[in-house]
Motif scaffolding. Structure first.
Motif, PDB file in Angstrom:
ATOM      1  N   LEU A 344       0.780  -1.241   0.120  1.00  0.00           N
ATOM      2  CA  LEU A 344       0.060  -0.189  -0.188  1.00  0.00           C
ATOM      3  C   LEU A 344       0.719   1.188  -0.063  1.00  0.00           C
ATOM      4  O   LEU A 344       0.552   2.237  -0.822  1.00  0.00           O
ATOM      5  N   LEU A 345       1.858   1.329   0.720  1.00  0.00           N
ATOM      6  CA  LEU A 345       2.609   2.328   0.890  1.00  0.00           C
ATOM      7  C   LEU A 345       3.417   2.648  -0.519  1.00  0.00           C
ATOM      8  O   LEU A 345       3.874   4.072  -0.891  1.00  0.00           O
ATOM      9  N   ALA A 346       3.516   1.278  -1.451  1.00  0.00           N
ATOM     10  CA  ALA A 346       4.239   1.727  -2.418  1.00  0.00           C
ATOM     11  C   ALA A 346       3.345   2.540  -3.614  1.00  0.00           C
ATOM     12  O   ALA A 346       3.754   3.096  -4.671  1.00  0.00           O
ATOM     13  N   TYR A 347       1.994   2.513  -3.404  1.00  0.00           N
ATOM     14  CA  TYR A 347       1.316   3.078  -4.277  1.00  0.00           C
ATOM     15  C   TYR A 347       1.169   4.629  -3.588  1.00  0.00           C
ATOM     16  O   TYR A 347       1.057   5.659  -4.675  1.00  0.00           O
ATOM     17  N   GLY A 348       1.422   4.846  -2.269  1.00  0.00           N
ATOM     18  CA  GLY A 348       1.613   6.090  -1.665  1.00  0.00           C
ATOM     19  C   GLY A 348       0.439   6.940  -2.137  1.00  0.00           C
ATOM     20  O   GLY A 348      -0.673   6.281  -1.857  1.00  0.00           O
ATOM     21  N   ARG A 349       0.626   8.389  -2.026  1.00  0.00           N
ATOM     22  CA  ARG A 349      -0.338   9.115  -2.100  1.00  0.00           C
ATOM     23  C   ARG A 349      -1.113   9.380  -3.432  1.00  0.00           C
ATOM     24  O   ARG A 349      -2.258  10.138  -3.701  1.00  0.00           O
ATOM     25  N   SER A 350      -0.750   8.635  -4.434  1.00  0.00           N
ATOM     26  CA  SER A 350      -1.351   8.688  -5.583  1.00  0.00           C
ATOM     27  C   SER A 350      -2.815   7.968  -5.527  1.00  0.00           C
ATOM     28  O   SER A 350      -3.773   8.379  -6.447  1.00  0.00           O
ATOM     29  N   LEU A 351      -3.341   7.408  -4.679  1.00  0.00           N
ATOM     30  CA  LEU A 351      -4.416   6.617  -4.694  1.00  0.00           C
ATOM     31  C   LEU A 351      -5.647   7.726  -3.995  1.00  0.00           C
ATOM     32  O   LEU A 351      -5.434   8.505  -3.111  1.00  0.00           O
ATOM     33  N   ARG A 352      -6.702   7.893  -4.464  1.00  0.00           N
ATOM     34  CA  ARG A 352      -7.615   8.639  -4.103  1.00  0.00           C
ATOM     35  C   ARG A 352      -8.517   7.897  -3.193  1.00  0.00           C
ATOM     36  O   ARG A 352      -9.185   8.598  -2.131  1.00  0.00           O
ATOM     37  N   GLY A 353      -8.547   6.622  -3.168  1.00  0.00           N
ATOM     38  CA  GLY A 353      -9.476   5.907  -2.169  1.00  0.00           C
ATOM     39  C   GLY A 353      -9.047   4.521  -2.166  1.00  0.00           C
ATOM     40  O   GLY A 353      -8.278   4.115  -3.210  1.00  0.00           O
ATOM     41  N   ILE A 354      -9.483   3.520  -1.221  1.00  0.00           N
ATOM     42  CA  ILE A 354      -9.275   2.183  -1.178  1.00  0.00           C
ATOM     43  C   ILE A 354     -10.413   1.390  -0.759  1.00  0.00           C
ATOM     44  O   ILE A 354     -11.127   1.967   0.197  1.00  0.00           O
ATOM     45  N   VAL A 355     -10.654   0.247  -1.369  1.00  0.00           N
ATOM     46  CA  VAL A 355     -11.660  -0.479  -0.986  1.00  0.00           C
ATOM     47  C   VAL A 355     -11.343  -2.037  -0.879  1.00  0.00           C
ATOM     48  O   VAL A 355     -10.546  -2.451  -1.763  1.00  0.00           O
ATOM     49  N   LEU A 356     -11.678  -2.765   0.270  1.00  0.00           N
ATOM     50  CA  LEU A 356     -10.982  -4.017   0.391  1.00  0.00           C
ATOM     51  C   LEU A 356     -12.210  -4.882   0.589  1.00  0.00           C
ATOM     52  O   LEU A 356     -13.112  -4.511   1.254  1.00  0.00           O
ATOM     53  N   GLU A 357     -12.076  -6.064   0.266  1.00  0.00           N
ATOM     54  CA  GLU A 357     -12.984  -7.035   0.734  1.00  0.00           C
ATOM     55  C   GLU A 357     -12.880  -7.796   2.185  1.00  0.00           C
ATOM     56  O   GLU A 357     -13.748  -8.037   2.959  1.00  0.00           O
ATOM     57  N   GLU A 358     -11.433  -7.787   2.608  1.00  0.00           N
ATOM     58  CA  GLU A 358     -11.237  -8.308   3.923  1.00  0.00           C
ATOM     59  C   GLU A 358     -10.712  -7.215   4.698  1.00  0.00           C
ATOM     60  O   GLU A 358     -11.124  -5.838   4.658  1.00  0.00           O
ATOM     61  N   GLY A 359      -9.665  -7.358   5.617  1.00  0.00           N
ATOM     62  CA  GLY A 359      -9.133  -6.411   6.631  1.00  0.00           C
ATOM     63  C   GLY A 359      -9.997  -6.272   7.680  1.00  0.00           C
ATOM     64  O   GLY A 359     -11.013  -6.737   8.189  1.00  0.00           O
ATOM     65  N   SER A 360      -9.401  -5.231   8.417  1.00  0.00           N
ATOM     66  CA  SER A 360     -10.058  -4.837   9.612  1.00  0.00           C
ATOM     67  C   SER A 360      -9.874  -3.470  10.157  1.00  0.00           C
ATOM     68  O   SER A 360      -9.001  -2.616   9.476  1.00  0.00           O
ATOM     69  N   VAL A 361     -10.470  -2.765  10.856  1.00  0.00           N
ATOM     70  CA  VAL A 361     -10.201  -1.473  11.017  1.00  0.00           C
ATOM     71  C   VAL A 361      -8.898  -1.030  11.978  1.00  0.00           C
ATOM     72  O   VAL A 361      -8.456   0.082  12.115  1.00  0.00           O
ATOM     73  N   GLY A 362      -8.185  -2.212  12.382  1.00  0.00           N
ATOM     74  CA  GLY A 362      -6.967  -1.956  13.217  1.00  0.00           C
ATOM     75  C   GLY A 362      -5.961  -2.428  12.455  1.00  0.00           C
ATOM     76  O   GLY A 362      -4.713  -2.773  12.673  1.00  0.00           O
ATOM     77  N   SER A 363      -6.215  -3.098  10.961  1.00  0.00           N
ATOM     78  CA  SER A 363      -5.232  -3.647  10.098  1.00  0.00           C
ATOM     79  C   SER A 363      -4.165  -2.748   9.617  1.00  0.00           C
ATOM     80  O   SER A 363      -4.115  -1.691   9.593  1.00  0.00           O
TER      81      SER A 363
END
Length: 748
Positions: A344-363
């Motif tokens: 995710l850091l490799a993408y950096g601030r170029s991203l406008r948003g992120i949508v994940l199927e999995e993960g958690s609020v503390g991930s």
């Protein structure tokens, strides 16, 4: 049923291919397909049932049942034998259908004269599309060859549906990847964004499920499997020798990659008329269906391994996947099943948003998204199945909702919301350098949370008075090895350089729970949030904590240093951690190193137990920061990862506010500096109420400082407190309605 031997399957697929190649609308094609299957399998009935919505199946084509029943006969998931096939995601084969458990007679179809029943699910990679059924008058079970043939046809139907083969006027299926789809997920990071989909791992689309040349397809498959095995062997060789868990996973990968049964089944699929890609996907769909049914966690992980291997094999066969060179749009919204912090850091601030199927609020991903201030929605189920690169997408991190290929009305309303936010941000910019002083004269200190060097420019731009929380775990999470002391000291020094004369509160390593280091053995804990994490790990494994404390001391280089320890549950833990820091100060002094000009040592109050610690704790602590996210979930016994309970309890609940006031009072008695850190601090209504309960310092994400400051400067904290007191006296469960009504009256 001699027509459905191996050669019969090839003939059936061949005729199916010809039928699909003929011109015609979607419904016409489905009608031809059921007629063809009935002829080839010499059976009296063939029917296709498709999902109209998540719970409803509809008869969309039939040969043998009454034509008037098409698009009229519907059933719920699990209802009748067809509904059971869909629910179980596996075939039902019976010689006497009326005697089967769950049988339901549909009088409008005229099926009462048919005894034998064979139904198979139409599905693609776990996505249920419908059910394919054949029936006969005579009471007998269909053969294994019949079952195999029907499964292959069902798989081809799913693939062709994916490619839009059944679209058109009067079509039975809606256009795949063309219709608007809305997803309800969980808020990972607030904010809104409009953009276009950029898939972290693009889905492999099988464009031709049929084999033109079986021998050539077998050769392609074997070459791809050989390449897959080599890549897995190379991963195993390069795995760190000491990493037993990683080696165990890769050994399981190698076992599946070398499975003769897996290869044999795919070869048989090809010999019966499927392409190499379709054969891989057929086996993958079977594994996915089994994955959903297996209760055992270990077996689910093993089936997940097989699923991942199938994806690798499909990429080798098709050249599709993450290395396709798909161009990132100018406004990318990253869509993925899950993603690691380094990626995710490799993408950096170029991203406008992120949508994940999995993960958690503390991930890890949520931590990085918050650090980068990128809107994030998690638990958006099935979005990687629905989304394609370049699709327009709207992400509402404030509501936890996502709109894929939105309708014009939704898009217009969303853009209005973004425009209103942009207008508000302009207003906030005008008060950036002004204090957060309420109309009653009370001033609230507003600080920002950070975790990356990239966050520090926001210190001036947001109007924050300092960094109330600098998360230090990101530098540990994004590496495959423990960072060196010198690396950390240099990083922390740059943070202090960037902050200038503003205070930075460094939180020591907060790992455990769902923040597991790549090089740390994962513990199988029944409740990780209440397990071995944060200060508990630091005290049990003092080597890493000592190294980090040394790095912080050296980074200060004669400047003030503020350190706080996370997840302290009792006085003894704080005393031990504090002493560890003082021991390192003494050690550094003996070595002749420059010491901090001022040292503040504090604790995060994230467990209710610490609020009831002896007075000596409050006297000893230089400062206390309430970790609101954890404290709230433990106070209400409501897991913040659980959507069924996380919204059940309001932050402005009278009990919680009264508890906060008790903490304020205890800190005031010992004259200890107190702040509130967490998502709720960045919500204007909540921030106002916290201030009314006596909190005078709040720490939040940079983007929240403007809205919170605007709220405080427009209102009287003293009047807000009077409204809260009246709500408490009235016996209200939450003060939110009373506060909202009061604000509407003030601002009308």
């Amino acid at each position: 049923m001699s027509n459905t031997t191996g050669s019969g399957s090839r003939r059936l697929l061949g005729r199916l291919r010809q039928t699909l190649a003929e011109p015609g609308e979607g419904q016409e094609r489905l009608d031809r397909i059921v007629k063809l299957i009935a002829e080839e399998m010499a059976t009296h009935v063939c029917s296709i049932y498709l999902f109209r919505d998540a719970e409803t199946l509809e008869l969309c084509a039939t040969e043998g049942l009454k034509a008037a029943a098409v698009h009229e006969t519907r059933m719920r998931m699990g209802e009748g034998l067809v509904g059971r096939v869909a629910q179980l995601a596996k075939p039902i084969n019976t010689a006497n259908a009326p005697a089967e458990r769950g049988f339901r007679y549909m009088p409008e179809t005229g099926e009462e004269i048919y005894s034998a029943f064979l139904g198979v699910p139409i599905q693609r990679l776990g996505e249920r599309l419908g059910v394919l059924v054949v029936q006969s008058r005579e009471a007998r079970a269909y053969s294994e060859d019949d079952l195999y043939a029907l499964e292959v046809v069902a798989m081809v139907l799913a693939e062709m549906a994916e490619l839009g083969a059944f679209i058109g006027e009067g079509a039975a299926l809606a256009a795949r990847h063309q219709q608007p789809v809305a997803f309800r997920g969980t808020i990972g990071q607030e904010g809104t964004a409009e953009g276009h989909v950029y898939l972290h791992e693009p889905r492999v689309v099988v464009t031709n499920p049929f084999a033109d040349d079986a021998e050539a397809e077998l050769h392609r498959l074997r070459e791809a499997v050989d390449a897959l095995r080599v890549s897995v062997d190379e991963m195993l060789i390069s795995a760190p020798l000491g990493d037993g868990d990683q080696r165990e996973v890769l050994e399981a990968y190698r076992m599946f990659a070398n499975s003769k049964g897996w290869l044999r089944r795919m070869e048989e699929d090809i010999s019966r008329g499927l392409s190499a890609e379709a054969a891989v996907e057929k086996e993958q769909s079977t594994a996915r269906a089994r994955l959903q049914q297996v209760p055992d966690a270990y077996l689910r992980e093993r089936l997940q391994d097989l699923d991942d291997l199938s994806n690798r094999l499909l990429r080798l066969l098709t050249g599709q996947g993450r290395d396709t060179g798909a161009e990132m749009p100018d406004d990318p919204i990253l869509v993925a099943r899950n993603i690691g912090p380094g990626e995710l850091l490799a993408y950096g601030r170029s991203l406008r948003g992120i949508v994940l199927e999995e993960g958690s609020v503390g991930s890890h991903a949520a931590i990085v998204a918050r650090a980068l201030a990128i809107p994030l929605v998690i638990h958006a189920r099935r979005i990687t199945t629905e989304a394609l690169n370049g699709d327009r997408i709207l992400v509402d991190g404030e509501q936890g909702s996502v709109h894929l290929r939105p309708e014009d009305t939704v898009l217009s309303a969303f853009r209005d919301k973004i425009a209103m936010q942009a207008e508000a941000m302009q207003r906030y910019a005008s008060i950036r350098d002004k204090p957060a002083t309420a109309t009653c004269g009370v001033t609230i200190g507003l600080h920002m949370n950070a975790g990356l060097m990239a966050d520090l420019p926001s210190l001036d731009g947001s109007g924050a008075e300092g960094v109330g929380l600098f998360r230090t775990e990101l530098q540990f999470l994004i590496r495959n090895h423990v960072p060196r002391r010198g690396e950390l000291a240099a990083l922390y020094a740059r943070v202090l350089d960037a902050a200038g004369d503003k205070r930075v509160a460094f939180r020591t390593l907060d790992i455990g729970s769902d923040k597991v280091l790549p090089y740390m053995k994962r513990l199988d804990e029944p409740n990780p949030a209440l397990g071995w994490r944060a200060i508990r790990v630091g005290l049990d494994k003092p080597g890493v904590m000592r190294m980090q404390l040394q790095a912080l001391i050296r980074a200060a280089r004669g400047r003030p240093l503020t350190v706080m320890f996370p997840f302290v549950a009792q006085f003894e833990e704080y005393k031990a951690a504090r002493q560890a820091l003082l021991d390192e100060i003494n050690r550094e002094e003996k070595l002749g190193h420059v010491l901090p000009s001022k040292l503040e040592i504090g604790a995060m109050l994230e467990t209710p137990s610490l609020a009831f610690a002896p007075k000596q704790f409050f006297d000893m602590a230089d400062f206390i920061s309430i970790g609101g996210n954890d404290l709230k979930q433990f106070f209400f016994a409501a897991d913040r990862e659980n959507e069924m309970v996380r919204r059940r309890y309001d932050t402005l609940n009278v009990s919680f506010l009264t508890f906060l006031e008790q903490i304020v009072r205890r800190c005031a008695e010992s004259n200890v500096h107190l702040s509130f850190c967490g998502e709720d601090a960045g919500r204007p209504i909540e921030a106002l109420c916290f201030a009314a309960m006596g909190l005078r310092n709040l720490s939040m994400r940079p983007a929240s400082i403007g809205p919170v400051k605007n709220m405080i400067r427009r209102t009287s904290i003293a009047e807000a407190r009077a409204v809260i007191d009246q709500a408490i006296e009235n016996g209200d469960q939450s003060v939110r309605p009373a506060i909202m009504e009061w604000l509407r009256g003030n601002w009308a």
